[in-house]
Design an enzyme around this catalytic site. Structure first.
Site, short mmCIF file in Angstrom:
data_model
loop_
_atom_site.label_atom_id
_atom_site.label_comp_id
_atom_site.label_asym_id
_atom_site.label_seq_id
_atom_site.Cartn_x
_atom_site.Cartn_y
_atom_site.Cartn_z
N GLU A 119 78.40 -1.66 2.77
CA GLU A 119 77.39 -2.27 1.91
C GLU A 119 76.35 -1.26 1.48
O GLU A 119 75.91 -1.24 0.33
CB GLU A 119 76.73 -3.44 2.63
CG GLU A 119 75.72 -4.19 1.75
CD GLU A 119 75.12 -5.41 2.43
OE1 GLU A 119 74.32 -6.10 1.78
OE2 GLU A 119 75.44 -5.67 3.60
N ASN A 142 64.41 -0.76 2.94
CA ASN A 142 64.24 0.69 3.02
C ASN A 142 63.38 1.12 4.19
O ASN A 142 63.51 2.24 4.68
CB ASN A 142 63.66 1.21 1.69
CG ASN A 142 64.72 1.22 0.59
OD1 ASN A 142 65.81 0.69 0.76
ND2 ASN A 142 64.39 1.83 -0.54
#
Length: 410
Positions: free
Chosen positions: A246, A396
């Protein structure tokens, strides 16, 4: 590291270009050009998948025995790059690029024989059931329960941000089968038919107005134990394996370079603050130049990662690094595109785009009239959609933690 393509790679590139020229219809190119996120128009995506499948190129990263291609890493990169340059619509990643790899690695012979051919043809279309209202980036906190009852598991709970749940006929889920010492334990990876009694799908309206994501509710949904992928209570192992695909996914560099090139052409035609073209404005030109340089640097990093893998070396936390750089640069480019669109970019015109789902409560003008060019109308939609880029597939912030732990030992 040699950055020049070999004669074999160049011949392959020419073969891919011929295929794209012959098979990408104007309608398919339009779907790629007017997509508002990584999820294009569903019908166009499935039509392109059928064309690729007929050529044997729908799942090139799979093992050859399951329908993949014996391509080198360079050939995979070339194919992604040329497809992006040609404007091909993306394929939905949940089946071919994600759960299929987990099925290949952890599935039984029966699961492989059933799912893999049907994923290739599109007969089986998966959505992903990971996040829950109280379990996002901290995915191991998930609470959706699966209680054993003979040869079945009875599932109760909900999943959220489930892309294409209204189109999918299967969902791969992480469910809680036990409460053990560590929260990563007692999680099971389960494949569930979406037409099972007790499943309800409620669309979620995104900031762009699209209904691509959903919340899925499970009320005493009975699922055979044979649908467990891997071992009961060890689904975290499967999920970690799948996350590599992914986060890695397709190369970011080509897509970002195409975005930057298109933006340069659009800015050359857009009015600037001093009467000339926006591209001639030093402030905007500097921001665009910075983004283009970063896209080129990202491509070099992707080359380095390919080189390491091709020589049998561990690329380290490269997937996390590329995910951070790729998604944040994409967000930067959509910000610049919105700036270039000017006042026209403030008008809500979803009828100009080909999004991955319907647009809620919106009636387009009878003549489909646009205020400005189509790229100006699509710019705000892409801007809103791309805000999720630094969150999905592990935020992130989580990626930076992974890098800090793997590289710095923190």
């Amino acid at each position: 590291m040699d950055l020049d393509w070999s004669p074999t790679d160049l011949a392959f590139r020419d073969e891919v270009r011929r295929f794209l020229d012959e098979n990408l219809t104007p309608e398919l190119r339009r779907a790629g050009r007017l997509a508002t996120s990584v999820y294009p128009d569903h019908e166009a995506s499935m039509a392109w998948q059928r064309i690729l499948h007929a050529r044997g190129w729908a799942a090139p990263a799979w093992p050859v025995e399951h329908g993949g291609c014996a391509w080198s890493l360079a050939q995979h990169y070339i194919f992604d790059r040329e497809s992006t340059l040609a404007g091909a619509p993306m394929l939905s990643p949940m089946g071919i690029r994600m759960v299929a790899h987990a099925i290949i690695a952890f599935g039984t012979a029966e699961q492989k024989a059933y799912f893999l051919p049907r994923i290739l043809t599109g007969e089986v279309f998966f959505c992903q059931g990971y996040s829950e209202p109280e379990a996002g980036s901290d995915l191991a906190s998930l609470a959706m329960a699966a209680v054993a009852d003979g040869d079945d598991l009875i599932c109760t709970g909900s999943k959220i941000w489930t892309t294409h749940a209204t189109e999918a006929n299967w969902i791969f889920c992480l469910v809680r089968t036990a409460r053990l010492e560590r929260k990563q334990q007692g999680i099971t990876f389960l494949l569930i038919p979406m037409d099972s009694p007790g499943i309800q799908v409620r669309p979620l309206v995104m900031t762009s107005g699209e209904q691509v994501q959903n919340q899925v509710f499970f009320d005493q949904v009975r699922v055979p134990r044979s649908n467990v992928l891997g071992r009961v209570d060890d689904g975290w192992t499967v999920a970690k394996y799948l996350l590599n695909f992914e986060r890695g996914g397709a190369a970011y560099g080509p897509t970002l370079q195409v975005m930057a090139e298109s933006l340069a052409a659009q800015a050359a035609a857009a009015p600037g603050p001093n009467g000339g073209a926006l591209l001639d404005d030093p402030a905007f030109a500097a921001k665009l130049a910075d983004a283009r340089i970063r896209a080129d640097v990202l491509e070099i990093l992707e080359y380095r990662t390919m080189s390491a893998i091709s020589h049998g070396r561990d690329p380290g936390p490269a997937a996390s690094t590329l995910k951070i750089l790729g998604t944040e640069l994409s967000q930067r480019l959509t910000e610049l595109a919105l700036e270039a669109a000017g006042p026209r970019g403030r008008v809500y015109q979803p009828h100009a785009a080909m999004p991955g789902g319907p647009v809620a409560d919106y009636l387009p003008p009878a003549d489909d009239h646009l205020s400005g060019a189509d790229w100006q109308a699509v710019a705000p939609l892409r801007y809103f959609n791309d805000r999720a880029g630094s969150i999905y597939a592990g935020s992130n912030e989580i990626q930076r933690n992974i890098i800090a732990k793997a590289t710095l030992g923190l």
